[in-house]
Scaffold this motif. Structure first.
Motif, short mmCIF file in Angstrom:
data_model
loop_
_atom_site.label_atom_id
_atom_site.label_comp_id
_atom_site.label_asym_id
_atom_site.label_seq_id
_atom_site.Cartn_x
_atom_site.Cartn_y
_atom_site.Cartn_z
N LEU A 124 0.83 -1.21 0.00
CA LEU A 124 0.00 0.00 0.00
C LEU A 124 0.87 1.26 0.00
O LEU A 124 0.50 2.28 -0.60
CB LEU A 124 -1.00 0.00 1.17
CG LEU A 124 -2.36 -0.62 0.78
CD1 LEU A 124 -2.26 -2.09 0.45
CD2 LEU A 124 -3.41 -0.36 1.83
N LYS A 125 2.04 1.16 0.62
CA LYS A 125 2.95 2.31 0.59
C LYS A 125 3.40 2.56 -0.85
O LYS A 125 3.38 3.70 -1.34
CB LYS A 125 4.16 2.03 1.50
CG LYS A 125 5.03 3.22 1.68
CD LYS A 125 6.06 3.00 2.75
CE LYS A 125 6.94 4.24 2.82
NZ LYS A 125 8.23 3.93 3.40
N PHE A 126 3.75 1.47 -1.54
CA PHE A 126 4.16 1.58 -2.94
C PHE A 126 3.04 2.20 -3.78
O PHE A 126 3.27 3.00 -4.68
CB PHE A 126 4.51 0.17 -3.48
CG PHE A 126 4.66 0.11 -4.97
CD1 PHE A 126 5.83 0.55 -5.57
CD2 PHE A 126 3.63 -0.37 -5.76
CE1 PHE A 126 5.97 0.51 -6.95
CE2 PHE A 126 3.76 -0.42 -7.14
CZ PHE A 126 4.93 0.03 -7.74
N MET A 127 1.78 1.85 -3.45
CA MET A 127 0.64 2.34 -4.23
C MET A 127 0.21 3.75 -3.83
O MET A 127 -0.65 4.35 -4.48
CB MET A 127 -0.55 1.38 -4.05
CG MET A 127 -0.31 0.00 -4.62
SD MET A 127 -1.61 -1.17 -4.15
CE MET A 127 -2.88 -0.77 -5.33
N GLY A 128 0.79 4.26 -2.75
CA GLY A 128 0.48 5.62 -2.32
C GLY A 128 -0.72 5.73 -1.38
O GLY A 128 -1.27 6.81 -1.19
N TYR A 129 -1.12 4.60 -0.77
CA TYR A 129 -2.22 4.62 0.21
C TYR A 129 -1.63 4.60 1.62
O TYR A 129 -0.67 3.87 1.86
CB TYR A 129 -3.12 3.39 0.07
CG TYR A 129 -3.85 3.30 -1.25
CD1 TYR A 129 -4.82 4.23 -1.61
CD2 TYR A 129 -3.58 2.26 -2.13
CE1 TYR A 129 -5.51 4.13 -2.81
CE2 TYR A 129 -4.26 2.14 -3.34
CZ TYR A 129 -5.22 3.09 -3.67
OH TYR A 129 -5.90 2.98 -4.86
N SER A 130 -2.24 5.36 2.53
CA SER A 130 -1.66 5.36 3.88
C SER A 130 -2.70 5.25 4.99
O SER A 130 -2.85 6.18 5.79
CB SER A 130 -0.78 6.59 4.08
OG SER A 130 -1.46 7.73 3.60
N PRO A 131 -3.40 4.10 5.06
CA PRO A 131 -4.26 3.90 6.23
C PRO A 131 -3.39 3.65 7.47
O PRO A 131 -2.18 3.46 7.33
CB PRO A 131 -5.04 2.63 5.87
CG PRO A 131 -4.15 1.88 4.95
CD PRO A 131 -3.37 2.92 4.18
N ARG A 132 -4.01 3.62 8.65
CA ARG A 132 -3.25 3.21 9.84
C ARG A 132 -3.30 1.69 9.91
O ARG A 132 -4.37 1.11 9.89
CB ARG A 132 -3.89 3.76 11.12
CG ARG A 132 -3.81 5.27 11.25
CD ARG A 132 -4.42 5.65 12.60
NE ARG A 132 -4.49 7.07 12.77
CZ ARG A 132 -5.52 7.82 12.35
NH1 ARG A 132 -6.55 7.27 11.74
NH2 ARG A 132 -5.51 9.12 12.56
N PHE A 133 -2.12 1.05 9.97
CA PHE A 133 -2.04 -0.41 10.07
C PHE A 133 -1.80 -0.80 11.52
O PHE A 133 -0.90 -0.25 12.16
CB PHE A 133 -0.87 -0.95 9.24
CG PHE A 133 -1.07 -0.86 7.76
CD1 PHE A 133 -1.75 -1.87 7.09
CD2 PHE A 133 -0.59 0.22 7.05
CE1 PHE A 133 -1.93 -1.80 5.71
CE2 PHE A 133 -0.76 0.29 5.67
CZ PHE A 133 -1.44 -0.72 5.00
N ILE A 134 -2.58 -1.77 12.00
CA ILE A 134 -2.39 -2.28 13.36
C ILE A 134 -2.21 -3.79 13.26
O ILE A 134 -2.89 -4.44 12.46
CB ILE A 134 -3.66 -2.01 14.24
CG1 ILE A 134 -4.15 -0.54 14.13
CG2 ILE A 134 -3.42 -2.42 15.69
CD1 ILE A 134 -3.21 0.50 14.66
N ILE A 135 -1.29 -4.33 14.07
CA ILE A 135 -1.15 -5.78 14.15
C ILE A 135 -1.73 -6.19 15.50
O ILE A 135 -1.29 -5.67 16.55
CB ILE A 135 0.34 -6.19 14.04
CG1 ILE A 135 0.86 -5.79 12.64
CG2 ILE A 135 0.51 -7.70 14.26
CD1 ILE A 135 2.36 -5.85 12.49
#
Ligand code: SAM
Length: 218
Positions: A124-135
């Motif tokens: 998603l970083k490569f695609m230019g999207y930046s949601p908040r990711f949680i594990i």
């Protein structure tokens, strides 16, 4: 693998969108998002030629990328709209997350399996999207950014986790498949403005199990 998005891929996405319309999806923002996100980038090379079939496919860690119809159906039920804060439970490949972000939402996405989350973060970083990711365990929701305008669960739950209802804003929807380990009914629970919870029931789907404290125990 080099990530290309050719006219051929764009053409296959157009046909997929046409197929989803024929199956009853009419939400134009959702269809535009499906028409835009290169689904083949989320596929292992051995399955890549099937990326624009309306089917679920295996990803790493024994999990699946959801069927496009399912992604569209859940996103539509959620009433994903610009500015809404949405929690997605089950990041998986990250494909549904892209569709949600393309719908203009402020997305928090949680995944149980660290390896999958890390792969999705990179893509998603490569695609230019930046949601908040949680594990972590999304069966408990994610309190830190609550309350949410909507919560979408992309794994099959045995019951509706109470924490997810608690973390919804009044007027918000929880879209969740509930049933046994192989077949679930899609539910849309709505927290009414007076706090009452109403339930709408849709047809059967088949998701991998929601694990965790409020999910299946392994
Ligand atoms: N939304 C995904 C996509 O677009 O690729 C599809 C998700 S896959 C059908 C379901 C995902 O839910 C799996 O990646 C699985 O590891 C994850 N999952 C299962 N239980 C979970 C839990 N308690 N918390 C967070 N994620 C969970």
């Amino acid at each position: 693998m080099e990530l290309k998005d050719t006219y051929k891929h764009k053409g296959m996405r157009k046909s997929l969108v046409r197929k989803l319309r024929e199956k009853g999806i009419s939400n134009e923002r959702v269809l535009d998002a499906i028409g835009k996100v290169p689904r083949h980038w989320f596929f292992d090379e051995i399955f890549v030629e099937h990326a624009y079939q309306d089917k679920a496919f295996p990803i790493a860690e024994g999990q699946t990328i959801s069927q496009p119809y399912t992604v569209a159906f859940q996103t539509d039920l959620l009433e994903a709209k610009p500015g809404k804060r949405i929690l997605e439970i089950g990041t998986g490949s990250g494909y549904q997350a892209c569709v949600l972000v393309e719908n203009g939402v402020d997305l928090v996405t949680i995944e149980y399996k660290e390896k999958l989350s890390k792969l999705a973060q990179k893509m998603l970083k490569f695609m230019g999207y930046s949601p908040r990711f949680i594990i972590g365990d999304g069966s408990l929701g994610y309190d830190k950014f609550a309350p949410y305008d909507g919560i979408i669960v992309t794994a099959g739950a045995p019951t509706v986790p109470k924490a997810l209802i608690d973390q919804l804003k009044p007027g918000g929807h929880l879209v969740i498949p509930v049933g046994n380990r192989t077949t679930q009914k899609m539910l849309r629970l709505t927290k009414q403005l007076d706090g009452r919870i109403t339930k709408e029931e849709y047809s059967n789907f088949s998701f991998v199990p929601l694990l965790g404290d409020e999910g299946w125990k392994k």
